[in-house]
Scaffold this motif. Structure first.
Motif, short mmCIF file in Angstrom:
data_model
loop_
_atom_site.label_atom_id
_atom_site.label_comp_id
_atom_site.label_asym_id
_atom_site.label_seq_id
_atom_site.Cartn_x
_atom_site.Cartn_y
_atom_site.Cartn_z
N PRO A 89 2.78 41.04 -25.53
CA PRO A 89 3.60 40.68 -26.22
C PRO A 89 4.28 39.43 -25.18
O PRO A 89 4.98 38.48 -25.29
N GLY A 90 3.96 40.08 -23.96
CA GLY A 90 4.70 38.47 -23.20
C GLY A 90 3.90 36.90 -23.43
O GLY A 90 3.85 36.23 -23.22
N HIS A 91 2.24 37.17 -23.13
CA HIS A 91 1.53 36.91 -23.13
C HIS A 91 1.93 35.73 -25.06
O HIS A 91 1.73 34.57 -24.99
N LYS A 92 1.54 36.46 -25.95
CA LYS A 92 1.86 35.89 -27.20
C LYS A 92 3.32 35.34 -26.94
O LYS A 92 3.42 33.99 -27.58
N ALA A 93 4.11 35.46 -26.67
CA ALA A 93 5.35 34.99 -26.84
C ALA A 93 4.64 33.04 -25.68
O ALA A 93 6.13 32.63 -26.07
N ASN A 94 4.61 33.13 -24.81
CA ASN A 94 3.94 32.09 -24.12
C ASN A 94 3.18 31.21 -25.49
O ASN A 94 3.30 29.59 -25.25
N ILE A 95 2.45 31.74 -25.54
CA ILE A 95 1.59 31.21 -26.61
C ILE A 95 2.13 30.72 -28.17
O ILE A 95 2.27 29.25 -28.41
N LEU A 96 3.60 31.18 -28.57
CA LEU A 96 3.98 31.09 -29.40
C LEU A 96 5.97 30.63 -28.89
O LEU A 96 6.41 29.96 -30.12
N GLY A 97 6.04 29.86 -27.70
CA GLY A 97 7.24 29.44 -27.47
C GLY A 97 7.25 27.86 -28.36
O GLY A 97 6.57 27.27 -28.38
N ALA A 98 8.12 28.17 -29.12
CA ALA A 98 8.68 27.11 -29.60
C ALA A 98 9.67 25.65 -28.60
O ALA A 98 9.41 24.64 -29.34
N ASN A 99 9.79 26.27 -27.71
CA ASN A 99 10.08 24.93 -26.43
C ASN A 99 8.99 24.33 -25.96
O ASN A 99 9.37 23.34 -25.15
N PHE A 100 7.58 24.65 -26.34
CA PHE A 100 6.48 24.42 -25.88
C PHE A 100 5.65 23.22 -26.34
O PHE A 100 5.75 22.99 -27.92
N HIS A 101 5.66 22.55 -25.90
CA HIS A 101 5.14 21.15 -26.48
C HIS A 101 3.63 20.67 -26.12
O HIS A 101 2.92 19.54 -27.35
N SER A 102 3.20 20.66 -25.16
CA SER A 102 1.93 20.67 -24.69
C SER A 102 1.36 22.14 -23.76
O SER A 102 2.23 22.80 -23.88
N MET A 103 0.68 22.19 -23.29
CA MET A 103 0.07 22.60 -22.74
C MET A 103 -1.68 22.03 -21.49
O MET A 103 -2.14 20.79 -22.10
N GLY A 104 -2.37 22.90 -20.95
CA GLY A 104 -3.82 22.77 -20.30
C GLY A 104 -4.45 24.17 -20.62
O GLY A 104 -3.75 25.22 -20.25
N VAL A 105 -5.28 24.03 -20.06
CA VAL A 105 -6.79 25.23 -20.35
C VAL A 105 -7.38 24.78 -18.78
O VAL A 105 -7.84 23.76 -19.21
N GLY A 106 -7.46 25.94 -17.90
CA GLY A 106 -8.38 26.01 -17.02
C GLY A 106 -9.49 27.52 -16.91
O GLY A 106 -8.95 28.37 -17.13
N LEU A 107 -10.31 27.37 -16.86
CA LEU A 107 -11.35 28.02 -16.32
C LEU A 107 -12.48 27.93 -15.19
O LEU A 107 -12.91 27.13 -15.31
N ALA A 108 -12.82 29.29 -14.83
CA ALA A 108 -13.47 29.25 -13.58
C ALA A 108 -14.64 30.72 -13.31
O ALA A 108 -13.63 31.67 -13.79
N THR A 109 -15.54 29.51 -12.72
CA THR A 109 -16.36 31.29 -13.26
C THR A 109 -17.49 31.64 -11.72
O THR A 109 -17.17 30.93 -11.32
N ASN A 110 -17.09 32.90 -11.44
CA ASN A 110 -17.14 33.56 -9.39
C ASN A 110 -18.35 33.95 -9.61
O ASN A 110 -19.25 33.42 -11.33
N SER A 111 -18.92 34.25 -9.21
CA SER A 111 -20.35 34.75 -8.64
C SER A 111 -21.48 35.35 -9.80
O SER A 111 -22.37 35.27 -9.54
N SER A 112 -20.15 36.45 -9.28
CA SER A 112 -19.93 37.39 -10.02
C SER A 112 -20.48 37.56 -11.94
O SER A 112 -20.89 38.18 -12.48
N GLY A 113 -20.32 36.33 -11.57
CA GLY A 113 -20.33 35.32 -13.62
C GLY A 113 -18.49 36.34 -14.16
O GLY A 113 -18.27 35.72 -15.18
N VAL A 114 -18.04 36.74 -13.80
CA VAL A 114 -16.19 37.23 -13.71
C VAL A 114 -15.60 35.20 -14.48
O VAL A 114 -15.83 34.65 -13.64
N MET A 115 -15.26 35.88 -15.72
CA MET A 115 -14.28 34.46 -16.11
C MET A 115 -13.08 34.66 -15.27
O MET A 115 -11.67 35.50 -16.25
#
Length: 180
Positions: free
Chosen positions: A143-169
């Motif tokens: 529910p908390g994450h979904k609220a951010n994703i569907l937040g009507a007050n948000f107009h923009s976003m960014g995404v970051g992804l990093a992977t450690n040496s064990s392959g965990v994203m």
């Protein structure tokens, strides 16, 4: 969960980790041990994702698919949010932690440093998911994450992804009420 910047909260789920926080330069990082952010694979100009790689861009597409189902406007990439998300993902991998707050600054301080800390802003983080579809499924079932994703007050976003040496994203979504 979409509140002014004075509120901070998180949700920690067992198994695969997710955290959400709502508050009112891109690149890659390495600690010399194959821990690298995946933003070194930019696809600038081809689809409006700028410095984000194809997996990061896919997350924005999936966010906008979910928003369209609710008749909400699409979110556009905001360079400051992209830089914040990519930096935080790389930092969590480099310094081996999982939290909105780093060992050296709070999430509010980081958002201020990247110029995102005014109006409405928020962040979702996750680790252990191996694809954009998997991490989005996890976030949408919280529910908390979904609220951010569907937040009507948000107009923009960014995404970051990093992977450690064990392959965990490590995944980060930055949300902002700023117009790109």
């Amino acid at each position: 969960m979409v509140l002014k910047k004075s509120w901070r909260g998180f949700l920690l789920l067992p198994f695969l980790f997710l955290m959400a926080c709502a508050q009112g330069g891109s690149g890659s990082a390495s600690d010399g041990s194959n821990n690298t952010a995946t933003s070194a694979d930019p696809i600038a100009g081809t689809n409006g994702c700028g410095a984000m790689n194809s997996q990061e861009c896919a997350v924005i597409d999936l966010v906008n698919t979910e928003r369209a189902k609710q008749s909400l406007a699409s979110l556009k990439p905001l360079p400051a949010c992209v830089a914040e998300a990519q930096s935080h993902a790389a930092d969590m991998v480099t310094r081996n932690f999982f939290s909105h707050d780093s060992p050296s600054e709070t999430s509010t301080q980081r958002f201020q440093r990247f110029g995102v800390a005014f109006g409405y802003y928020g962040e979702n983080i996750a680790l252990g998911y191996s694809s954009p579809e998997a991490v989005m499924s996890g976030w949408m079932n919280s529910p908390g994450h979904k609220a951010n994703i569907l937040g009507a007050n948000f107009h923009s976003m960014g995404v970051g992804l990093a992977t450690n040496s064990s392959g965990v994203m490590y995944w980060v979504q930055c949300f902002s009420s700023q117009n790109p």
